[in-house]
Design an enzyme around this catalytic site. Structure first.
Site, mmCIF file in Angstrom:
data_model
loop_
_atom_site.group_PDB
_atom_site.id
_atom_site.type_symbol
_atom_site.label_atom_id
_atom_site.label_comp_id
_atom_site.label_asym_id
_atom_site.label_seq_id
_atom_site.Cartn_x
_atom_site.Cartn_y
_atom_site.Cartn_z
ATOM 1 N N HIS A 154 63.501 122.762 13.063
ATOM 2 C CA HIS A 154 62.595 123.867 12.587
ATOM 3 C C HIS A 154 62.318 124.905 13.468
ATOM 4 C CE1 HIS A 154 62.090 120.970 9.195
ATOM 5 N NE2 HIS A 154 61.435 121.861 8.598
ATOM 6 N N LYS A 888 50.757 124.838 1.606
ATOM 7 C CA LYS A 888 50.842 126.537 1.517
ATOM 8 C C LYS A 888 50.804 126.473 0.066
ATOM 9 C CE LYS A 888 54.984 128.221 1.456
ATOM 10 N NZ LYS A 888 55.075 129.004 0.200
#
Length: 1221
Positions: A154, A888
């Protein structure tokens, strides 16, 4: 100011920490005085003092004065030139990085110096025994524990690896500086070393200028293994074993390891088109190559250590069998080259050499032009019917090479390298530098295309080959200097001279160098890693780094591969000494020097004399290498056995190189290792032999460490997971069903999908026709499954389905996997290697998390699938839960509660069908993505969700922070082990009463509504987000191979979680971690749940950890800085939204403190608060500088210098916040 390590709440010695910060700061200041000048350094110091004064005023509660000082600082920064702003950003950024180095060093120091370390194996084992856990249960639980840490690529690691190396070196120097026995002179030298390192850092570009490829990311992961985990694993397992022995009376079994490692680097293709099937295959092979290379180094060290003669009868028999096999068989094996097979087995080359070449004389050779229509001319070779020792060249190899753009000068050495591979494989000897290749004469003036003359004498008994153990020969470019007629083998080939070497090596080999199995000829120190300096060259590259072309160079040892250096230094009695070897080589080489007009008569006489002696020399040397049985009363059996292990490892490595090159590879399976069981067998035999001979102390040293490494890392270091979005599988099945005139798969309802998939899975025929033509995206999916079938479960771990929402998502992957395995096994004529991959659904959104339990229940109700799990996966179902997208989607508080309930539902579903469950946690580094202390996170999981098994991701900068140093890695591994152990034997308490769950539901509902009404329902929010943060500019950072968005949409929905959190972290607002929390808690307090909330905080581990993590992130938020971003960057019409959000932040802070009953944020973590305060004088100016640069850049977005300045401020803020996204 960090949430990157697990001991953040533990006090460090701030006195020594601040002393080191002052030392590093003063050295940086001195260097900058020299680099940028005294006048500018006065400007830098003024900015720091203004920031420090503002911080002091604010902490003292004098807000008005603090605000005036901050405005003055912002005003001065706005007047700086671009060059001044760039230098200021770099200075403060480097200082924050140096503070981070000092902090990491002192955490390591604290762990090392503590007599009783909390959360260690000794501490937790003792607690459990004292708490009534039977010793047998404790022992069995530890031995059966299965924890896998999965390293991912990531894009959150900003620092270049070059700078990471330098930071580690500084940490080592700080550690050395603590030694009490340092003399005054030693300390001065240490300071000089620090100055050099910091100077190098300042003069190094901080920014990555190119995006890393997936292979680059994978190599970074392999570097972490080599740099740290390879050293940490034996130390960690010794701690576990010693603690077990202390508290249960039995040590940890040698081949038992509670922790293993996995990787997504090169396998995670979700939204990343750069990760292809070929990338996955190459990364898997590269990981295997790296594992074998590390084992070879360890075997070399072991051979030196295990020099004793006494052994068990079983080991003695094996050693003699190995020696006898070497005597009686010269290794009639295949090297993937018919010519070499002929040579190796002593056969004639009659059929391989053209008649015109066979009829030529044996000794004559003339100069060959560098270019002559791509063909060598007038090169004469001798008879072609002798065995390998008598034949050293072939015109066929030369001709083949010239067809591919090479020349005779490159062809002959290339062939000799190939012959060296064959020779060593069957005799254990290495091809010496042939003396029949002369040094070059001077080139005619103006004739740069001419090459050195090649005088050749081939044929007869002498053969002209130097055979020895400690010398390796490699080729290189001839020097053209008239001062030296000998070749300089260390010089790289001039690319202007040869098309054959015209390209710089790519990051991944399309073809490894010829003779890559030979010593690498790269300069490296004893014990140093070969891997970091190893460049994987392209097809036409050969490593060139020997010192000269003569037979006896004093620098040979420095140009050998580490494995061969160890032979030279640590060889046993069965190997010739270095001096004898070199002398023998010189005789053999000189004996066959060709007749040439350029030689004097005295030289010819000397050659003839040495030629006469060469047969005796070679015969004696052969006896030294391979004595007959009656001469072996004192053989070192461990060295014989380990030497055989090394030989097979080297053949294994060579086989992997051929596979990476996509070259034919027909090695005999008995010649290489395929599984870790094959490798560990002879090691265990050596271990048992030492134990039986009373040398247990030796057995439990380096040998035990190696066995434990094999048990942990296997043959691949880290098994590679594959990950793909569920929609891509549906598209693939659409293409197949359309081709078969069955309709459109994705348009079917769930029941019809399950019926079709189950029926096909029960069948025995392939589904995908070999003639099918599909779109490139679909072909890539099918190619991935094909690669998975070729590699199997020995190399790959799980197949993770992101955005999974139905049982059909899992069965679709099972069907595609089965179909690929049928096709591959049909082509191979044998079963695919390893087993099928575990298929793991990943539930990410709130909607999918809520349905997770029912999806798993539906899946396990299907007879075929349940039987498949029991038969092929030992009755284990793995399920992954995602923290990033759920946060999110609904906010941190709601996501935490939905994750908790989803795990409960999955565990209940698996228990109904008596299936064991392993939960895979996709945790990020920041709090907003599920980050935080590992121990706290594991202890707050639902009861029954951690039953001795756990998988968890470690992402981006967390990998370096937790595992970058062996000492920190050992600490983290212990924490994983003990946290999982406690969660298994003493599960955390569930909610005490049903009322608590109802309260959580109410808080979650209000929190989610508040969060979504702001982020998704407010039409102004997206524009505000783009103006107030550097989100759009984050795309300039070259920190990851994948795009920032899954799809081209500009909305929040398709934005990845990392840039979403990264952008808010840069502005110090950290909105995703707290938005909605204040509204939810406020609603609960207003409904009269005050006492219940306080009780939940004290008695429910999950609720307590959730509140503590939110409190931690609120302590890192800074309202004045966030307000400054709004005032300068946000349009006036949207500033009201920013003001409302800042009020929300204050509300969250107020109610979190009411729940925790703390007076100030981070009251229970004073160490963290003090670290935050120490960074503010450097962090605040960088934030103000970023605001000014953003203001200028948005008016001049093509200004590359402004862009660089912005990226440096991003680096600096990330260093100060100690995390990114």
């Amino acid at each position: 100011m960090t949430d990157t390590t697990d001991d953040i709440a533990e006090e460090i010695s701030f006195q020594s920490f601040e002393d080191d910060c002052k030392l590093l700061g003063s050295l940086l200041n001195d260097i900058l005085q020299r680099e940028v000048g005294h006048q500018f350094m006065e400007t830098v110091e003024r900015k720091r003092i203004l920031a420090q004064s503002a911080c002091n005023m604010r902490m003292a509660g004098i807000e008005d004065t603090a605000e005036l000082l901050e405005k003055q600082l912002a005003s001065e920064i706005s007047k700086m030139t671009l060059e001044e702003a760039l230098t200021l950003a770099r200075a403060f950024s480097h200082y924050l990085n140096l503070m981070g180095v000092a902090e990491t060093h002192h955490r390591v120091r604290k762990v090392r110096n503590m007599a009783h370390l909390s959360k260690s194996c000794d501490d937790i084992f003792n607690q459990l025994i004292q708490g009534g856990v039977p010793t047998e249960e404790l022992y069995n639980t530890v031995c059966k524990q299965e924890v896998e840490i999965v390293l991912t690529a990531h894009p959150t690691q900003l620092n270049r690896r070059t700078l990471q190396y330098k930071h580690i070196r500084i940490a080592h120097l700080l550690e050395f500086n603590e030694r009490p026995d340092l003399s005054h002179e030693d300390r001065e030298m240490l300071i000089e070393d620090l100055v050099r390192e910091i100077t190098a850092i300042w003069q190094t570009d901080e920014l990555r200028r190119h995006k890393p490829t997936p292979v680059d990311e994978a190599r970074a992961g392999l570097h972490i293994v080599e740099q740290s985990l390879w050293k940490a694993i034996p130390h960690y397992l010794r701690r576990v074993s010693n603690a077990l022995k202390k508290h249960t009376g039995r040590p940890l079994p040698l081949i038992c390891t509670p922790i293993k490692f996995g990787s997504w680097m090169g396998g995670d293709r979700d939204g990343n088109p750069n990760v292809t099937a070929k990338v996955t295959r190459d990364v898997s092979l590269l990981s295997r190559w790296m594992a074998i290379d590390l084992y070879i180094r360890e075997i070399d060290s072991l051979r030196f250590e295990l020099s004793m003669n006494g052994c068990s009868d079983r080991l003695s028999r094996l050693a003699h069998e190995i020696l006898e096999k070497g005597e009686n068989c010269h290794g009639k094996m295949s090297f993937g080259c018919p010519l070499l097979e002929k040579l190796t087995n002593g056969n004639s080359l009659e059929g391989h050499i053209p008649k015109t070449e066979r009829e030529r004389g044996p000794y004559e050779c003339k100069r060959v032009p560098w270019k002559d229509q791509g063909k060598p001319r007038e090169v004469h070779f001798g008879p072609w019917n002798g065995p390998l020792f008598d034949q050293v060249g072939t015109i066929e190899a030369a001709k083949e090479d010239t067809k591919n753009g090479g020349t005779m000068f490159t062809a002959i050495p290339r062939f000799i390298q190939k012959m060296g591979c064959a020779l060593r494989g069957c005799t254990g000897m290495i091809l010496g530098a042939p003396s029949w290749i002369e040094g070059p004469p001077e080139l005619p003036e103006g004739r740069s295309e001419d090459i050195p003359s090649i005088s050749t004498r081939v044929g007869g008994a002498a053969g002209g080959v130097g055979l020895h153990k400690e010398r390796a020969w490699c080729t290189g470019e001839a020097e053209t200097s008239s001062e030296d007629r000998h070749e300089s083998w260390s010089q790289p080939l001039n690319r202007n001279q040869s098309k054959h070497y015209s390209q710089i090596a790519p990051s991944l080999p399309t073809q490894l160098p010829a003779g890559a199995d030979l010593p690498s000829c790269t300069d490296c120190n004893d014990g140093d890693s070969q891997y970091p300096t190893l460049e994987f060259p392209g097809t036409d590259y050969m490593p060139l780094n020997c010192q000269d072309g003569q037979g006896s160079s004093s620098s040979d040892s420095s140009s050998l591969d580490p494995s061969y250096k160890s032979q030279n230094k640590f060889g046993n009695g069965n190997l010739a000494t270095g001096s004898n070897s070199l002398a023998s080589t010189t005789n053999l080489q000189s004996a066959v020097m060709p007749r040439s007009g350029s030689f004097s008569s005295s030289q010819l006489l000397a050659q003839r004399k040495l030629f006469g002696e060469s047969q005796i020399g070679r015969s004696s040397f052969q006896k030294l290498l391979e004595p007959s049985l009656p001469q072996r009363p004192g053989i070192a059996p461990y060295r014989i056995v380990l030497g055989n292990v090394k030989e097979k490892l080297m053949k294994t490595r060579r086989r992997l190189e051929l596979l990476l090159e996509d070259l034919p590879c027909d090695h005999d399976p008995w010649d290489y290792y395929e599984t870790s069981d094959q490798l560990v067998e002879p090691l265990l035999l050596c271990y048992e032999s030492l134990q039986s001979c009373g040398a247990g102390v030796l057995a439990d040293g380096r040998l035990a460490d190696l066995i434990r490494r094999v048990a942990t890392f296997g043959m691949i270091l880290m098994k590679l997971d594959l990950r793909q979005e569920s929609g891509r599988h549906a598209e693939t099945l659409d293409a197949i069903t359309k081709y078969l005139d069955m309709g459109v798969y994705s348009e079917w309802d769930e029941d019809r999908k399950l019926d079709f998939l189950t029926r096909e899975l029960k069948g025995k025929r392939p589904l995908v026709p070999p003639t099918i033509e599909v779109a490139p995206d679909v072909k890539e999916v099918l190619d991935t499954f094909r690669v998975a079938a070729e590699l199997g479960s020995d190399s790959l771990g799980a197949y993770v389905i992101s955005m999974a929402s139905n049982a059909s998502d899992v069965l679709a992957v099972e069907l595609l996997q089965k179909d690929a395995r049928l096709a591959v096994s049909g082509e191979l004529g044998r079963p695919c290697p390893g087993g099928t991959l575990r298929v793991v659904p990943l539930f990410e959104t709130v909607k999918d998390l809520r349905a997770a339990g029912s999806v798993i229940r539906k899946l396990l109700s299907i007879d075929w699938y349940r039987e498949h799990v029991i038969k092929n996966h030992n009755g284990h179902q793995e399920v992954m839960v995602g923290y990033s997208d759920s946060g999110k989607d609904a906010g941190r508080f709601t996501a935490a509660w939905e994750l908790y309930k989803a795990q409960e539902g999955v565990v209940a579903a698996c228990n109904e069908y008596s299936i064991k469950v392993t939960l895979f946690h996709g945790r990020g580094g920041s709090i907003g993505r599920g980050g935080g202390p590992t121990y706290l996170a594991i202890q707050s999981q639902p009861p029954g969700s951690v039953m001795g098994t756990l998988r968890s991701t470690e992402q981006g900068e967390m990998v370096q922070a937790k595992f970058g140093l062996p000492q920190t890695a050992v600490r983290q591994l212990e924490i994983y082990t003990t946290a999982v152990l406690i969660a298994t034997l003493r599960p955390p308490f569930p909610p005490r009463e049903e009322k608590w769950r109802n309260i959580m539901e109410e808080i979650s509902k209000i929190s989610c509504q508040n969060y979504r009404s702001t982020v998704y329902d407010n039409p102004e929010f997206l524009a505000y987000f783009n103006e107030a943060t550097p989100q759009a500019e984050l795309g300039f950072l070259n920190i990851g191979s994948r795009p920032a968005r899954r799809k081209s949409s500009t909305g929040i929905g398709h934005l990845r979680a990392i840039p979403w959190i990264f952008a808010w972290t840069q502005t110090r607002f950290v909105l995703p971690a707290w938005l909605g929390v204040g509204a939810g808690l406020k609603g609960a307090f207003e409904k009269g749940y005050t006492e219940d909330l306080k009780a939940m905080y004290k008695e429910w581990p999950f609720f307590q950890s959730t509140i503590d993590l939110i409190e931690m992130v609120l302590g890192k938020a800074d309202i004045p800085i966030a307000k400054h971003y709004d005032e300068v960057l946000v349009s006036e019409s949207r500033r009201e939204l920013g003001a409302e959000l800042r009020k929300e932040l204050l509300t969250s802070e107020k109610y979190v403190l009411m729940v925790s009953e703390h007076e100030k944020l981070s009251e229970n973590n004073r160490s963290l608060r003090r670290l935050i305060e120490s960074r503010l004088p450097y962090l605040n100016p960088i934030n103000m500088l970023q605001v000014e640069i953003l203001r200028r850049l948005r008016r001049d977005d093509d200004n590359l210098k402004l862009r660089d300045a912005l990226l440096i401020t991003i680096n600096g803020i990330a260093a100060g916040m100690r995390n990114t996204g």
